[in-house]
Design an enzyme around this catalytic site. Structure first.
Site, short mmCIF file in Angstrom:
data_model
loop_
_atom_site.label_atom_id
_atom_site.label_comp_id
_atom_site.label_asym_id
_atom_site.label_seq_id
_atom_site.Cartn_x
_atom_site.Cartn_y
_atom_site.Cartn_z
N CYS A 113 0.47 -3.32 -1.93
CA CYS A 113 1.27 -2.67 -0.87
C CYS A 113 1.29 -3.48 0.42
O CYS A 113 2.14 -3.24 1.28
CB CYS A 113 0.74 -1.27 -0.60
SG CYS A 113 0.81 -0.25 -2.07
N HIS A 280 3.96 1.14 5.76
CA HIS A 280 4.02 1.23 4.30
C HIS A 280 4.14 2.69 3.89
O HIS A 280 3.51 3.57 4.48
CB HIS A 280 2.76 0.60 3.70
CG HIS A 280 2.65 0.85 2.23
ND1 HIS A 280 3.65 0.50 1.35
CD2 HIS A 280 1.68 1.45 1.49
CE1 HIS A 280 3.30 0.86 0.13
NE2 HIS A 280 2.12 1.44 0.19
N ASN A 310 6.53 5.70 -3.33
CA ASN A 310 5.88 4.44 -2.97
C ASN A 310 6.45 3.32 -3.86
O ASN A 310 6.29 3.36 -5.07
CB ASN A 310 4.37 4.59 -3.18
CG ASN A 310 3.58 3.34 -2.79
OD1 ASN A 310 4.17 2.30 -2.47
ND2 ASN A 310 2.27 3.43 -2.83
N1 ACO Z 1 -0.10 18.45 -8.77
C1 ACO Z 1 -0.94 19.49 -8.62
N2 ACO Z 1 -2.24 19.33 -8.32
C2 ACO Z 1 -2.71 18.09 -8.21
C3 ACO Z 1 -1.88 16.94 -8.37
C4 ACO Z 1 -0.53 17.18 -8.68
N3 ACO Z 1 0.36 16.18 -8.83
N4 ACO Z 1 -2.63 15.83 -8.19
C5 ACO Z 1 -3.88 16.23 -7.92
N5 ACO Z 1 -3.93 17.60 -7.93
C6 ACO Z 1 -5.09 18.46 -7.66
C7 ACO Z 1 -6.40 17.75 -7.91
O1 ACO Z 1 -6.75 17.81 -9.27
C8 ACO Z 1 -7.33 18.55 -7.04
O2 ACO Z 1 -7.68 19.73 -7.71
P1 ACO Z 1 -9.17 20.36 -7.58
O3 ACO Z 1 -9.31 20.67 -6.11
O4 ACO Z 1 -9.10 21.54 -8.47
O5 ACO Z 1 -10.09 19.26 -8.01
C9 ACO Z 1 -6.47 18.93 -5.83
O6 ACO Z 1 -5.11 18.79 -6.28
C10 ACO Z 1 -6.69 18.08 -4.62
O7 ACO Z 1 -6.70 16.69 -5.01
P2 ACO Z 1 -6.92 15.52 -3.98
O8 ACO Z 1 -6.94 14.25 -4.74
O9 ACO Z 1 -8.07 15.84 -3.11
O10 ACO Z 1 -5.57 15.65 -3.11
P3 ACO Z 1 -5.16 14.88 -1.83
O11 ACO Z 1 -4.75 15.84 -0.80
O12 ACO Z 1 -6.18 13.83 -1.43
O13 ACO Z 1 -3.84 14.12 -2.30
C11 ACO Z 1 -3.16 11.88 -2.91
C12 ACO Z 1 -3.91 13.16 -3.33
C13 ACO Z 1 -1.71 12.27 -2.70
C14 ACO Z 1 -3.28 10.89 -4.01
C15 ACO Z 1 -3.76 11.32 -1.59
O14 ACO Z 1 -5.16 11.31 -1.69
C16 ACO Z 1 -3.28 9.91 -1.25
O15 ACO Z 1 -2.12 9.70 -0.96
N6 ACO Z 1 -4.19 8.93 -1.22
C17 ACO Z 1 -3.87 7.55 -0.78
C18 ACO Z 1 -2.88 6.83 -1.64
C19 ACO Z 1 -2.68 5.42 -1.11
O16 ACO Z 1 -2.60 5.19 0.09
N7 ACO Z 1 -2.64 4.44 -1.97
C20 ACO Z 1 -2.56 3.06 -1.49
C21 ACO Z 1 -1.29 2.43 -1.75
S1 ACO Z 1 -0.95 2.33 -3.49
C22 ACO Z 1 -1.21 0.66 -3.90
O17 ACO Z 1 -1.73 -0.13 -3.19
C23 ACO Z 1 -0.85 0.30 -5.30
#
Ligand code: ACO
Length: 353
Positions: A113, A280, A310
């Site tokens: 990214c 990004h 993304n």
């Molecule tokens: N639908 C429904 N529920 C979901 C989903 C979904 N698609 N995905 C996860 N959940 C659930 C999880 O299982 C979890 O359930 P639990 O509480 O029962 O365990 C709950 O939702 C919360 O999950 P979290 O992972 O804590 O959710 P969060 O608010 O952190 O969001 C996300 C997840 C969107 C992935 C976020 O953490 C994020 O964007 N992280 C950074 C991503 C990023 O910047 N990546 C870098 C660039 S990518 C690259 O370089 C290739």
């Protein structure tokens, strides 16, 4: 010393628009969850058989046309992608071939990214040193190759099959925290040398820290395995990226804020004086948090994650292309670009358009 400015840009968005409700047909998720946690409403997928080099070549051709630059004027081509057509060679030569360019210097870079910002620095040092006058940077990704769906899951998502089996639903749901975030797409810019001292790249900061690389990486299909790929890896789903979302979220916000502040401060630029901050597009919440901490106004931070998801190395040139075509970037405007991604790689670029 010459300075580098962006003189043209283009994009290629594939034809298949996938809504969150379409994903919810094949995995345990909802439109509300995806929108609330990430800001993504739709993303676009290629048809099976279209590669990142295919999309990249379309975006590159549009950027050359937009900048009125002949392909034979380009003396450096930089491909940034984490989804190349082949393990080797990289996409640089494939783009050169598809665009019908003469042999030239190419780089294939893998900073995920943050790839576009790493490419901008490469372009800028080539321009400043006189090694290149015209540079084509292409950020291009086809993430659908990671998506571990059965043929029936694809058909169901596209409304061509009634439903997935309980096993397929459970398997797909294993990746629900990752797959909804990503879309396919490409964007390109043409960078050129200028003697105009009021324009050009002002400063760049690039950093890599591999300490947490395994919080966002592809565990399978690499040369730490012998053979580097085998059917067992696919059965385990090791070809799909692993991502510890919360950890990456914290790192992304910390590093993007830090890099932005460092670059602005050491150049004596106040956040309010920057016309646009091109962040990004990994998660709307990451960017909202960063914007707030940096004291930015809403009109300074364009976004398109809601439409494209993304697109990794393509997000920043996509934002540039859309802002430039909408007349939001004028000569001399101060623009900050900032990114964080797998590696972990991050950085910030300050330029005068
Ligand atoms: N639908 C429904 N529920 C979901 C989903 C979904 N698609 N995905 C996860 N959940 C659930 C999880 O299982 C979890 O359930 P639990 O509480 O029962 O365990 C709950 O939702 C919360 O999950 P979290 O992972 O804590 O959710 P969060 O608010 O952190 O969001 C996300 C997840 C969107 C992935 C976020 O953490 C994020 O964007 N992280 C950074 C991503 C990023 O910047 N990546 C870098 C660039 S990518 C690259 O370089 C290739």
């Amino acid at each position: 010393m010459p300075r580098s400015i962006i003189v043209g840009s283009g994009k290629a968005i594939p034809p298949i628009c996938v809504t969150n409700d379409m994903l919810a047909r094949v995995m345990d998720t909802t439109d509300a969850w995806i929108q609330e946690r990430s800001g993504v409403k739709t993303r676009y997928y290629v048809e099976k058989g279209t590669s990142s080099a295919d999309l990249g070549a379309l975006a590159a051709a549009e950027a050359l046309a937009n900048g009125s630059v002949d392909k034979d004027e380009v003396d450096l081509l930089i491909s940034a992608t984490m989804t190349p057509d082949h393990f080797f060679p990289g996409n640089g030569g494939l783009l050169q071939k598809r665009l019908g360019m003469k042999p030239l210097t190419t780089f294939d870079i893998r900073q995920q990214c943050a790839g576009f910002l790493y490419a901008m620095q490469l372009a800028d040092v080539h321009v400043r040193s006189g090694l290149a006058k015209t540079v084509l940077i292409v950020g291009h990704e086809v993430h659908t190759g990671f998506m571990p769906y059965s043929d029936n899951s694809w058909a169901c998502m596209y409304g061509q099959s009634e439903k997935v089996t309980p096993e397929e639903f459970e398997w797909n749901s294993r990746f629900r925290h990752l797959i909804p975030l990503f879309g396919d797409g490409a964007a390109a810019v043409v960078v050129r040398a200028t003697d105009d001292e009021g324009r050009g790249v002002v400063d760049q900061l690039l950093r890599t820290d591999g300490t947490d690389y395994d919080k966002l990486y592809v565990p399978g299909t690499g040369f730490s395995h012998r053979p580097y790929t085998d059917p067992e890896q696919f059965k385990r789903g090791d070809h799909v990226p692993v991502m510890e979302g919360r950890h990456v979220f914290k790192l992304a916000t910390t590093r993007m804020i830090e890099a932005s502040q460092q670059v602005l401060t050491r150049n004596g630029v106040k956040p309010e004086d920057v016309k646009l901050v091109l962040m990004h597009q990994a998660n709307m919440r990451i960017n909202e948090y960063c914007a707030k901490q940096l004291g930015l106004r809403e009109d300074q931070v364009p976004h398109n994650i809601e439409r494209y998801g993304n697109t990794t190395a393509a997000t920043i040139p996509l934002l540039w292309d859309e802002a430039a075509r909408a007349g939001r970037i004028e000569k001399g405007d101060q623009i900050l670009m900032v990114a964080f991604g797998a590696g972990m790689n991050w950085g910030a670029t300050l330029l005068r358009a």
